[in-house]
Design a protein around this motif. Structure first.
Motif, short mmCIF file in Angstrom:
data_model
loop_
_atom_site.label_atom_id
_atom_site.label_comp_id
_atom_site.label_asym_id
_atom_site.label_seq_id
_atom_site.Cartn_x
_atom_site.Cartn_y
_atom_site.Cartn_z
N UNK A 166 8.19 33.26 1.14
CA UNK A 166 7.80 34.94 0.21
C UNK A 166 8.70 35.20 -0.24
N UNK A 167 9.00 35.87 -1.71
CA UNK A 167 10.59 36.97 -1.95
C UNK A 167 10.59 37.74 -1.13
N UNK A 168 11.55 38.94 -0.83
CA UNK A 168 11.78 40.17 -0.42
C UNK A 168 11.68 41.09 -1.30
N UNK A 169 12.12 40.46 -2.81
CA UNK A 169 12.23 41.57 -3.95
C UNK A 169 10.93 42.31 -4.40
N UNK A 170 11.23 43.43 -4.13
CA UNK A 170 10.35 44.68 -4.14
C UNK A 170 10.56 45.46 -5.99
N UNK A 171 9.69 45.75 -6.43
CA UNK A 171 9.36 46.18 -7.57
C UNK A 171 9.62 47.37 -7.29
N UNK A 172 11.12 48.15 -8.44
CA UNK A 172 11.16 49.49 -8.32
C UNK A 172 9.92 50.71 -9.02
N UNK A 173 10.00 51.98 -8.91
CA UNK A 173 8.82 52.25 -8.68
C UNK A 173 9.32 53.14 -10.94
N UNK A 174 8.27 52.81 -11.36
CA UNK A 174 8.45 53.15 -12.81
C UNK A 174 8.88 54.54 -13.30
N UNK A 175 10.56 54.26 -13.48
CA UNK A 175 10.95 55.98 -14.27
C UNK A 175 11.38 55.59 -15.69
N UNK A 176 11.10 57.09 -15.77
CA UNK A 176 10.65 56.77 -17.89
C UNK A 176 12.38 56.85 -18.18
N UNK A 177 12.21 56.09 -19.62
CA UNK A 177 13.67 56.25 -19.92
C UNK A 177 14.17 57.19 -21.08
N UNK A 178 15.48 57.43 -21.91
CA UNK A 178 15.58 58.39 -22.50
C UNK A 178 14.50 58.19 -23.83
N UNK A 179 13.82 56.64 -24.11
CA UNK A 179 12.96 56.59 -25.36
C UNK A 179 11.56 57.11 -25.09
N UNK A 180 11.20 56.69 -23.54
CA UNK A 180 10.03 57.41 -23.64
C UNK A 180 10.05 58.71 -23.19
N UNK A 181 10.74 59.46 -22.91
CA UNK A 181 10.99 60.90 -23.19
C UNK A 181 10.87 61.35 -25.00
N UNK A 182 11.60 60.54 -25.88
CA UNK A 182 11.72 61.05 -27.32
C UNK A 182 10.32 60.36 -28.26
N UNK A 183 9.63 59.62 -27.27
CA UNK A 183 8.45 58.66 -28.10
C UNK A 183 7.44 60.13 -27.60
N UNK A 184 7.80 60.77 -26.74
CA UNK A 184 6.53 61.54 -25.52
C UNK A 184 6.82 62.50 -26.86
N UNK A 185 7.42 63.60 -27.28
CA UNK A 185 8.31 64.45 -27.92
C UNK A 185 7.24 64.06 -29.15
N UNK A 186 7.61 62.89 -30.26
CA UNK A 186 7.09 62.69 -31.78
C UNK A 186 5.56 62.88 -31.43
N UNK A 187 4.69 61.94 -30.53
CA UNK A 187 3.67 62.50 -30.26
C UNK A 187 2.84 63.73 -30.11
N UNK A 188 3.75 64.60 -29.69
CA UNK A 188 2.96 65.25 -29.21
C UNK A 188 3.10 66.20 -30.32
N UNK A 189 3.95 66.14 -30.97
CA UNK A 189 4.33 66.54 -32.21
C UNK A 189 2.90 66.75 -33.03
N UNK A 190 2.74 65.34 -33.09
CA UNK A 190 1.93 64.41 -34.32
C UNK A 190 0.06 65.21 -33.62
N UNK A 191 0.01 65.51 -32.07
CA UNK A 191 -1.12 65.87 -31.95
C UNK A 191 -0.74 67.39 -32.45
N UNK A 192 -0.08 68.07 -32.09
CA UNK A 192 -0.53 69.04 -32.31
C UNK A 192 -0.55 69.52 -33.71
N UNK A 193 0.06 68.91 -34.78
CA UNK A 193 -0.20 68.78 -35.77
C UNK A 193 -1.48 68.02 -36.93
N UNK A 194 -2.26 67.16 -36.18
CA UNK A 194 -3.50 66.83 -36.23
C UNK A 194 -4.73 67.89 -35.76
#
Length: 80
Positions: free
Chosen positions: A1-29
């Motif tokens: 067995x491998x000792x590799x541990x999958x790291x906890x996910x962390x938002x990247x810059x693109x995730x924050x950008x997409x989140x803002x774009x989707x929030x604007x879309x949801x607010x407008x719709x």
């Protein structure tokens, strides 16, 4: 067995950008899961397959799957 541990996910810059774009879309719709009087997605110009319970809305501001009984502020009558 491998000792590799999958790291906890962390938002990247693109995730924050997409989140803002989707929030604007949801607010407008204003997309509701209930019809507005006789106006509903399955009798709207932008509902791609009007005989289906769920279909693609091709309005330029949505472009998502919607239910036939739904409604949004971009509802437009199908020309005769």
């Amino acid at each position: 067995m491998s000792d590799y541990v999958i790291p906890d996910p962390e938002p990247k810059e693109i995730d924050e950008k997409l989140s803002i774009e989707l929030r604007h879309l949801a607010d407008n719709a204003v997309l509701k899961a209930k019809p507005q009087g006789d106006e509903r997605c399955d009798n709207c110009l932008y509902y791609l397959e009007n005989t289906a319970e769920i279909s693609y809305c091709w309005h330029q501001k949505l472009r998502i799957l919607v239910g036939g009984e739904w409604w949004c502020q971009w509802w437009e009558e199908i020309p005769e």
